[in-house]
Design a protein around this motif. Structure first.
Motif, short mmCIF file in Angstrom:
data_model
loop_
_atom_site.label_atom_id
_atom_site.label_comp_id
_atom_site.label_asym_id
_atom_site.label_seq_id
_atom_site.Cartn_x
_atom_site.Cartn_y
_atom_site.Cartn_z
N ASP A 135 8.26 -26.00 10.16
CA ASP A 135 8.77 -25.30 8.98
C ASP A 135 8.70 -23.79 9.24
OD1 ASP A 135 9.16 -24.06 6.50
OD2 ASP A 135 8.26 -25.72 5.40
N GLN A 136 9.83 -23.19 9.53
CA GLN A 136 9.85 -21.77 9.85
C GLN A 136 9.49 -20.90 8.65
OE1 GLN A 136 10.10 -20.22 12.67
NE2 GLN A 136 10.44 -22.05 13.93
N THR A 137 9.82 -21.37 7.45
CA THR A 137 9.49 -20.59 6.26
C THR A 137 7.98 -20.45 6.09
OG1 THR A 137 11.49 -21.31 5.13
CG2 THR A 137 9.71 -20.51 3.74
N THR A 138 7.28 -21.58 6.21
CA THR A 138 5.83 -21.54 6.10
C THR A 138 5.22 -20.74 7.24
OG1 THR A 138 5.83 -23.68 4.98
CG2 THR A 138 3.75 -22.95 5.94
N ALA A 139 5.76 -20.91 8.45
CA ALA A 139 5.25 -20.16 9.60
C ALA A 139 5.40 -18.66 9.37
CB ALA A 139 6.00 -20.58 10.86
N SER A 140 6.50 -18.25 8.77
CA SER A 140 6.69 -16.83 8.47
C SER A 140 5.67 -16.34 7.45
CB SER A 140 8.11 -16.58 7.96
OG SER A 140 9.06 -16.87 8.95
N ALA A 141 5.35 -17.20 6.47
CA ALA A 141 4.33 -16.83 5.48
C ALA A 141 2.96 -16.68 6.14
CB ALA A 141 4.28 -17.87 4.37
N VAL A 142 2.63 -17.60 7.06
CA VAL A 142 1.35 -17.51 7.77
C VAL A 142 1.28 -16.21 8.58
CG1 VAL A 142 -0.07 -18.55 9.58
CG2 VAL A 142 1.03 -20.01 7.88
N LYS A 143 2.36 -15.89 9.27
CA LYS A 143 2.38 -14.65 10.04
C LYS A 143 2.25 -13.44 9.12
CE LYS A 143 4.83 -12.03 13.59
NZ LYS A 143 6.00 -11.98 14.51
N ALA A 144 2.91 -13.48 7.97
CA ALA A 144 2.82 -12.36 7.03
C ALA A 144 1.39 -12.19 6.53
CB ALA A 144 3.76 -12.59 5.84
N PHE A 145 0.70 -13.32 6.27
CA PHE A 145 -0.68 -13.25 5.80
C PHE A 145 -1.58 -12.59 6.84
CE2 PHE A 145 -4.94 -15.13 5.62
CZ PHE A 145 -5.33 -14.75 4.34
N PHE A 146 -1.47 -13.03 8.10
CA PHE A 146 -2.35 -12.47 9.13
C PHE A 146 -1.94 -11.07 9.55
CE2 PHE A 146 -3.62 -16.93 9.47
CZ PHE A 146 -4.99 -16.76 9.41
N THR A 147 -0.67 -10.76 9.44
CA THR A 147 -0.25 -9.37 9.68
C THR A 147 -0.89 -8.45 8.65
OG1 THR A 147 1.85 -10.07 10.66
CG2 THR A 147 1.72 -7.81 9.84
N TYR A 148 -0.88 -8.89 7.39
CA TYR A 148 -1.53 -8.11 6.34
C TYR A 148 -3.03 -7.96 6.65
CZ TYR A 148 -3.84 -7.09 1.93
OH TYR A 148 -4.65 -6.53 0.96
N GLY A 149 -3.69 -9.07 7.01
CA GLY A 149 -5.12 -9.01 7.28
C GLY A 149 -5.46 -8.10 8.44
N LEU A 150 -4.71 -8.22 9.53
CA LEU A 150 -5.00 -7.40 10.71
C LEU A 150 -4.66 -5.93 10.49
CD1 LEU A 150 -3.72 -9.86 13.47
CD2 LEU A 150 -6.10 -9.19 13.06
N ARG A 151 -3.60 -5.66 9.74
CA ARG A 151 -3.18 -4.28 9.52
C ARG A 151 -3.91 -3.59 8.37
NH1 ARG A 151 -1.10 -3.11 14.25
NH2 ARG A 151 1.00 -3.87 14.65
N ARG A 152 -4.26 -4.36 7.35
CA ARG A 152 -4.78 -3.72 6.14
C ARG A 152 -6.09 -4.33 5.63
NH1 ARG A 152 0.09 -3.42 1.92
NH2 ARG A 152 -1.48 -2.16 0.85
N GLY A 153 -6.67 -5.21 6.41
CA GLY A 153 -7.84 -5.93 5.92
C GLY A 153 -9.18 -5.46 6.45
N ASP A 154 -9.22 -4.31 7.13
CA ASP A 154 -10.49 -3.88 7.74
C ASP A 154 -11.57 -3.57 6.71
OD1 ASP A 154 -9.36 -4.22 10.18
OD2 ASP A 154 -9.49 -2.12 10.81
N LYS A 155 -11.19 -3.02 5.56
CA LYS A 155 -12.21 -2.71 4.55
C LYS A 155 -12.90 -3.99 4.07
CE LYS A 155 -13.15 -0.44 0.15
NZ LYS A 155 -14.01 -1.56 -0.31
N ALA A 156 -12.10 -5.03 3.84
CA ALA A 156 -12.69 -6.30 3.43
C ALA A 156 -13.62 -6.84 4.51
CB ALA A 156 -11.60 -7.31 3.11
N LEU A 157 -13.22 -6.67 5.77
CA LEU A 157 -14.07 -7.09 6.88
C LEU A 157 -15.41 -6.38 6.85
CD1 LEU A 157 -11.58 -7.13 9.92
CD2 LEU A 157 -12.94 -9.05 9.15
N ARG A 158 -15.36 -5.07 6.76
CA ARG A 158 -16.60 -4.29 6.80
C ARG A 158 -17.48 -4.59 5.59
NH1 ARG A 158 -12.74 -0.17 8.43
NH2 ARG A 158 -12.92 0.18 10.68
N ASP A 159 -16.86 -4.79 4.43
CA ASP A 159 -17.64 -5.11 3.24
C ASP A 159 -18.41 -6.41 3.40
OD1 ASP A 159 -16.73 -2.84 2.00
OD2 ASP A 159 -15.24 -3.85 0.75
N LEU A 160 -17.90 -7.30 4.25
CA LEU A 160 -18.55 -8.59 4.50
C LEU A 160 -19.37 -8.60 5.79
CD1 LEU A 160 -15.58 -10.89 3.46
CD2 LEU A 160 -17.78 -10.70 2.27
N ASP A 161 -19.52 -7.41 6.40
CA ASP A 161 -20.35 -7.24 7.59
C ASP A 161 -19.77 -7.87 8.85
OD1 ASP A 161 -22.69 -5.83 6.34
OD2 ASP A 161 -22.76 -7.69 5.20
#
Length: 315
Positions: free
Chosen positions: A272-298
């Motif tokens: 399912d390419q649609t779902t695969a695109s959503a998964v990639k979008a989720f992890f792109t968001y996490g890798l690009r913009r999720g560092d603060k959440a990472l650091r907050d959780l140590d």
């Protein structure tokens, strides 16, 4: 039903993930921090790394999460892309009356003896020799380890094997078993004399007493951010097979000795390419913009050059 926008078009794409309990707080934090306009959310099941691998191989989830890296031949055979999303520390936690956080010092050989059942009392001479200033009670040691196919267990067991060739997988003594990092944390907290191992975020969240560990340089270090970074940034991510870097017993005078990356597994040829695109979008968001959440959780974020490589190589 979830909605997100790709190239101006709306698609339905529920995202389902399962696996590592080590990484569960991270994925929940990324999901909670997604802006509403992204139209993305996540349903994640904490079932352990081994089960996460099985579920993604069986095409029962959109991604698997594992603290155990798979070798290239397995990834190629199963048609999976593996990449790390964060680095975390595994810490030893204890419940010993009169001993506070980071007051006890332990080394690798003593940990092997504790978890194999060779040391059965907290006033054992081997523990007293490492802690001459502590008043150690004549109290039974109650070790706790994970019951399922756990990435945290494998990483910890691999570390014990670096410290003693006599340690073999499955060498746990007669201690209690618990499910997930949360289960181990709860069991140690409720057991006077307990000792276990959990990802650092679970120790901090449950207000458990951690211990200092002897590192590769022969120094006792406390589990703290500087020690975690020292280990994490010593890795050579650019010259590894599918990012399978070992962070155990890292060199450096301040390095914490038990570190692990946590990995994601996604299909190279999704149905399912649609779902695969959503998964990639989720992890792109996490890798690009999720560092603060990472650091907050140590957790320790991945280096930027590794993030760029992961997204560039995404199938």
């Amino acid at each position: 039903m979830l909605l997100f926008m790709i190239c101006g078009a709306a698609y339905s794409a529920p995202i389902a993930g399962a696996g590592s309990s080590f990484a569960a707080p991270l994925y929940r934090a990324w999901s909670d921090s997604l802006p509403p306009q992204a139209g993305l959310s996540l349903k994640y099941r904490t079932v352990g790394s081994g089960e996460g691998q099985k579920l993604v191989m069986a095409h029962k989830v959109d991604f698997g999460a594992s603290d155990i890296s798979l070798p290239g031949n397995i990834l190629d055979m199963e048609g999976l892309y593996q990449f790390p999303v964060a680095i975390g520390a595994i810490v030893v936690v204890i419940n010993v009356p009169g001993v506070g956080a980071d007051q006890m010092r332990l080394d690798g050989s003593t940990l092997v003896a504790l978890f194999r059942g060779d040391i059965t009392s907290w006033n054992d001479p081997r523990i007293r020799a490492l802690n001459p200033d502590l008043r150690l009670p004549d109290l039974d040691v109650l070790p706790v380890h994970r019951e399922e196919a756990s990435g945290t267990s494998q990483v910890f067991s691999d570390y014990l094997r670096t410290q003693s060739p006599s340690w073999k997988p499955g060498s746990w003594g007669e201690g209690a078993e618990a499910r997930g990092n949360d289960g181990v944390a709860a069991s140690v907290r409720q057991s006077i004399g307990g000792i276990g191992f959990v990802e650092y975020a679970f120790a901090r969240r449950n207000h458990l007493n951690t211990v200092k560990l002897k590192n590769h340089s022969g120094l006792f270090v406390a589990p703290e951010t500087a020690a975690f970074k020292s280990s994490a940034y010593s890795a050579d991510w650019q010259h590894t097979d599918h990012y399978a870097v070992s962070l155990l017993d890292a060199v450096g005078s301040q390095s914490w000795p038990i570190m692990s990356a946590t990995f994601v597994l996604v299909p190279v040829h999704p149905s399912d390419q649609t779902t695969a695109s959503a998964v990639k979008a989720f992890f792109t968001y996490g890798l690009r913009r999720g560092d603060k959440a990472l650091r907050d959780l140590d957790y320790i974020p991945m280096p930027n050059d590794v993030k760029n490589k992961i997204l560039a190589e995404w199938p």
